[in-house]
Design a protein around this motif. Sequence first.
Motif, mmCIF file in Angstrom:
data_model
loop_
_atom_site.group_PDB
_atom_site.id
_atom_site.type_symbol
_atom_site.label_atom_id
_atom_site.label_comp_id
_atom_site.label_asym_id
_atom_site.label_seq_id
_atom_site.Cartn_x
_atom_site.Cartn_y
_atom_site.Cartn_z
ATOM 1 N N ALA A 91 -5.716 8.384 9.166
ATOM 2 C CA ALA A 91 -4.553 9.197 8.824
ATOM 3 C C ALA A 91 -3.290 8.718 9.520
ATOM 4 C CB ALA A 91 -4.826 10.660 9.183
ATOM 5 N N SER A 92 -3.453 8.049 10.657
ATOM 6 C CA SER A 92 -2.286 7.606 11.423
ATOM 7 C C SER A 92 -1.749 6.260 10.968
ATOM 8 C CB SER A 92 -2.658 7.522 12.910
ATOM 9 O OG SER A 92 -3.610 6.493 13.132
ATOM 10 N N VAL A 93 -2.446 5.580 10.063
ATOM 11 C CA VAL A 93 -2.046 4.240 9.636
ATOM 12 C C VAL A 93 -0.917 4.333 8.613
ATOM 13 C CG1 VAL A 93 -2.812 2.130 8.495
ATOM 14 C CG2 VAL A 93 -4.340 3.299 10.088
ATOM 15 N N GLN A 94 0.143 3.552 8.847
ATOM 16 C CA GLN A 94 1.282 3.504 7.928
ATOM 17 C C GLN A 94 1.467 2.080 7.411
ATOM 18 O OE1 GLN A 94 2.853 6.207 6.917
ATOM 19 N NE2 GLN A 94 1.648 7.511 8.319
ATOM 20 N N PRO A 95 1.561 1.880 6.104
ATOM 21 C CA PRO A 95 1.702 0.536 5.542
ATOM 22 C C PRO A 95 3.073 -0.070 5.841
ATOM 23 C CG PRO A 95 1.863 2.195 3.810
ATOM 24 C CD PRO A 95 1.489 2.921 5.064
ATOM 25 N N LYS A 96 3.056 -1.343 6.295
ATOM 26 C CA LYS A 96 4.319 -1.984 6.681
ATOM 27 C C LYS A 96 4.417 -3.449 6.294
ATOM 28 C CE LYS A 96 5.035 0.931 10.787
ATOM 29 N NZ LYS A 96 5.113 0.939 12.273
ATOM 30 N N ARG A 129 -6.871 6.648 2.206
ATOM 31 C CA ARG A 129 -7.266 7.592 3.259
ATOM 32 C C ARG A 129 -8.325 8.570 2.738
ATOM 33 N NH1 ARG A 129 -1.354 8.433 4.241
ATOM 34 N NH2 ARG A 129 -0.744 6.934 5.849
ATOM 35 N N LYS A 130 -8.095 9.081 1.541
ATOM 36 C CA LYS A 130 -9.040 10.036 0.967
ATOM 37 C C LYS A 130 -10.390 9.378 0.696
ATOM 38 C CE LYS A 130 -9.618 13.387 -2.790
ATOM 39 N NZ LYS A 130 -9.005 13.993 -4.001
ATOM 40 N N ALA A 131 -10.337 8.135 0.184
ATOM 41 C CA ALA A 131 -11.578 7.426 -0.126
ATOM 42 C C ALA A 131 -12.372 7.131 1.137
ATOM 43 C CB ALA A 131 -11.268 6.130 -0.869
ATOM 44 N N VAL A 132 -11.698 6.715 2.193
ATOM 45 C CA VAL A 132 -12.383 6.444 3.454
ATOM 46 C C VAL A 132 -13.018 7.725 3.989
ATOM 47 C CG1 VAL A 132 -12.051 5.797 5.874
ATOM 48 C CG2 VAL A 132 -11.012 4.425 4.058
ATOM 49 N N GLY A 133 -12.317 8.849 3.859
ATOM 50 C CA GLY A 133 -12.879 10.125 4.289
ATOM 51 C C GLY A 133 -14.141 10.472 3.521
ATOM 52 N N THR A 134 -14.157 10.176 2.222
ATOM 53 C CA THR A 134 -15.343 10.438 1.404
ATOM 54 C C THR A 134 -16.521 9.594 1.875
ATOM 55 O OG1 THR A 134 -13.956 10.964 -0.518
ATOM 56 C CG2 THR A 134 -16.259 10.405 -0.946
ATOM 57 N N VAL A 135 -16.239 8.333 2.188
ATOM 58 C CA VAL A 135 -17.282 7.435 2.679
ATOM 59 C C VAL A 135 -17.844 7.943 4.003
ATOM 60 C CG1 VAL A 135 -17.738 5.135 3.596
ATOM 61 C CG2 VAL A 135 -16.404 5.399 1.507
ATOM 62 N N VAL A 136 -16.963 8.324 4.899
ATOM 63 C CA VAL A 136 -17.375 8.788 6.226
ATOM 64 C C VAL A 136 -18.269 10.018 6.108
ATOM 65 C CG1 VAL A 136 -16.510 9.841 8.352
ATOM 66 C CG2 VAL A 136 -15.420 7.774 7.438
ATOM 67 N N ASP A 137 -17.918 10.916 5.203
ATOM 68 C CA ASP A 137 -18.720 12.133 5.027
ATOM 69 C C ASP A 137 -20.117 11.827 4.488
ATOM 70 O OD1 ASP A 137 -16.773 13.838 5.979
ATOM 71 O OD2 ASP A 137 -15.921 14.239 3.992
ATOM 72 N N MET A 170 0.822 -1.212 0.000
ATOM 73 C CA MET A 170 0.000 0.000 0.000
ATOM 74 C C MET A 170 0.862 1.272 0.000
ATOM 75 S SD MET A 170 -3.289 -0.585 -0.203
ATOM 76 C CE MET A 170 -4.185 0.763 0.588
ATOM 77 N N ALA A 171 2.166 1.115 0.150
ATOM 78 C CA ALA A 171 3.080 2.252 0.040
ATOM 79 C C ALA A 171 3.495 2.514 -1.404
ATOM 80 C CB ALA A 171 4.314 2.021 0.909
ATOM 81 N N ASP A 172 3.090 1.620 -2.328
ATOM 82 C CA ASP A 172 3.434 1.786 -3.736
ATOM 83 C C ASP A 172 2.648 2.938 -4.354
ATOM 84 O OD1 ASP A 172 5.035 -0.402 -3.390
ATOM 85 O OD2 ASP A 172 3.698 -1.809 -4.427
ATOM 86 N N ASP A 173 3.219 3.477 -5.439
ATOM 87 C CA ASP A 173 2.548 4.552 -6.182
ATOM 88 C C ASP A 173 1.298 3.995 -6.864
ATOM 89 O OD1 ASP A 173 1.858 6.505 -8.222
ATOM 90 O OD2 ASP A 173 3.843 7.373 -7.895
ATOM 91 N N ASP A 174 0.181 4.726 -6.775
ATOM 92 C CA ASP A 174 -1.054 4.255 -7.408
ATOM 93 C C ASP A 174 -1.170 4.688 -8.860
ATOM 94 O OD1 ASP A 174 -1.657 6.940 -7.317
ATOM 95 O OD2 ASP A 174 -3.617 6.704 -6.347
ATOM 96 N N GLY A 175 -0.103 5.314 -9.385
ATOM 97 C CA GLY A 175 -0.092 5.754 -10.773
ATOM 98 C C GLY A 175 -0.362 7.228 -10.948
ATOM 99 N N MET A 187 -1.956 4.096 -0.154
ATOM 100 C CA MET A 187 -2.498 4.399 1.161
ATOM 101 C C MET A 187 -3.071 5.811 1.198
ATOM 102 S SD MET A 187 -3.374 3.572 4.146
ATOM 103 C CE MET A 187 -2.641 1.954 4.365
ATOM 104 N N GLU A 188 -2.417 6.752 0.542
ATOM 105 C CA GLU A 188 -2.953 8.110 0.496
ATOM 106 C C GLU A 188 -4.307 8.123 -0.211
ATOM 107 O OE1 GLU A 188 0.926 11.046 0.386
ATOM 108 O OE2 GLU A 188 0.487 9.853 -1.402
ATOM 109 N N ALA A 189 -4.415 7.369 -1.296
ATOM 110 C CA ALA A 189 -5.696 7.283 -2.003
ATOM 111 C C ALA A 189 -6.755 6.641 -1.116
ATOM 112 C CB ALA A 189 -5.530 6.480 -3.292
#
Length: 667
Positions: free
Chosen positions: A141-146, A90-98, A75-80, A86-88
């Motif tokens: 936002a605090s989750v880091q892929p490992k 986070r944003k998607a989860v925020g959209t769902v929550v809203d 999930m740390a890889d570039d999404d293109g 992971m950044e994508a």
Amino acid sequence: MRKALITGGALLAVAGGPLPAVAATGAATAATAAMAGSAAEGARSHGGTAAPDAAASRTDARSSLVMVLDSSGSMADDDGSGRTRMEAARKAVGTVVDALPEGHPTGLRVYGADRPRGCTDTRLVRPVQELDRGALKEAVASVQPKGDTPIGLSLRKAAQDLPAPAEGTVGTRTILLISDGDDNCGTPRPCEVAGQLAKDGIGLRIDTVGFQVRGAARKQLECVAEAGNGRYYDAPDAEALARQLQRSAQLSADGYRFRGRQVAGTPERSGAPALVAGQYLDTIGPGEERHYAVDFDAVSTVHFSATAVPQPGAAVDTFDALRTRIAYGTDSSSGSCESSTEHFFQKEGATPLTSAVARVPSEKGFGSCDKAGRYWLVVERESKKGSDAARWPLELTYGAEKPLARGVTPAGSRPEYGKGDKDAALPLGDPKDVAGGTGFNDARELAQGVWRDQVLPSQTLWYKVPVGWGQQLRYDVEFANEPTLERGSSAVSYGATEVFTPARAPVGGGTGEFVPEAVYNGRPAALRMGTVPVSWTNRHESHPNVIPVHSKGEFYIAVTLGAEAAEIAENPRIGVVLRVAVIGDERAGPQQGAPALADKPHKDADKQGDSATREDSGGTGGAGWTGTATAAAAGGAVVLVAGPAFVYVRTRAARRRAATDTTRGSA
């Protein structure tokens, strides 16, 4: 108190006084204990209204959602797009929550976030509790892929994260898995875990979203969703990820709201619970029969309906069926006087399915179910191999409709569509926004006019329209022109509608008069539907689309969009327009020569819709977004999309009737 579904000379009681004690038996004991009547208060997330309390005892229930987020190293890889996956996410989860409704119980679990290696690395970072948008966004936002991807273990833990339904309630409990790869831990195997969880839990579904997955990873996520009574959603990019997460989460929040009293039908007549007029909840498994004992008098019309509510989009076969029948006699000499079978007639995924029967006494009393005495109401479920194996919630209604008073001559039957045929003039003008309900119990009441709503893939929206003696319901459904995905340009799905009587009997498509299904590929598609005029004497007709239209009351409209539309449309929801007309003068009663009632405006007429008809409106019928099906529907045309071996066929199973004398009333 009693709640009347049918009024004005014909009463169908659906909620009586205290019920006799009913013992739960067999495999359904635990299941039905979680299913005594529930109807969530509050609206659908975009403005629907809930139905008032039923007289039957119940407690409120809400669905719940736990998102399971892949936080493994990939999930740390570039999404293109220059961002990490992971950044994508986070944003998607925020959209769902809203987008979720206020207070919807929601939680977040992650795996692979705490250490570089480890198949026990799964953690609940936000408990499933009343929605706190800020806290959920902060948690993700605090989750880091490992680390690794222990999907099977995370699913098992996620099921434990979801609160068990309160006693006497039922709601949809959803696990929403977001992953960019397959399980690399081996055990427990994700598909096996999903299948076991779905088998053990009424109302549990597992949806999966594959973020830029291919090959074995996609197959595993598809397998988890199918085994878990859910759907797989493909997300090749960040925008698709946000869209598909919204669809799954909203289906969870907008689940069917049940109402009724707990009952446990039996596999055989022996020991069947005795029902009085009311509304009930039970469950049914594949291949099962459920029996309920009832006592009929010799003169009343008796109605029985069963609505099965599988998880939206769960695997079904075209000819999976729900059957209702009325049985009579002893075990050694028995039979059925009425039977009705309803099929899904599509393979894209499950939707609510309703079957209904009625005992209509014959005029001379020679019918096999005419005599007063003990009878059995029976529900059967037929499932093909590979179909959803979970138990389905059942919502049952049973009631008796008294005959007309002595000396009252009913008006003649009305078996023809007449002014309400496929070419009927329907309202035009700008549509008013409305939010359909989740089922019969919170169906949104509509006045005559033009209405605009939005529907999710796999979703059914519900509305109700008051129709009086001598009147008929006629409406069109138009699925909007929508931006489509490039890869979905060749994909096809379907749109469908059904109309139900106040006793919840499906009316059917008029044997070719109407078009209740259409292929949908993102371009406009139109459906037509309606009923014959309401007449007391229709109950003695022979046509299956005429028989049930014999009592005034609230007629229900169901509008469904197929599951595969999730791979077609760019927007999370798809626009839909309803053009609703109630045709004819309302009569004061069912009797011959009943006068027309004085015109009275609908209570919401001033604020709910434009009732201009084709004759007196010069409007374009615009839907307020990028086109509607108006042009496609003009002149009787319906948009059909050519596709490889893609055909929808609808042939309603005829209701079997005992031999009775036909009474058409006086002209």
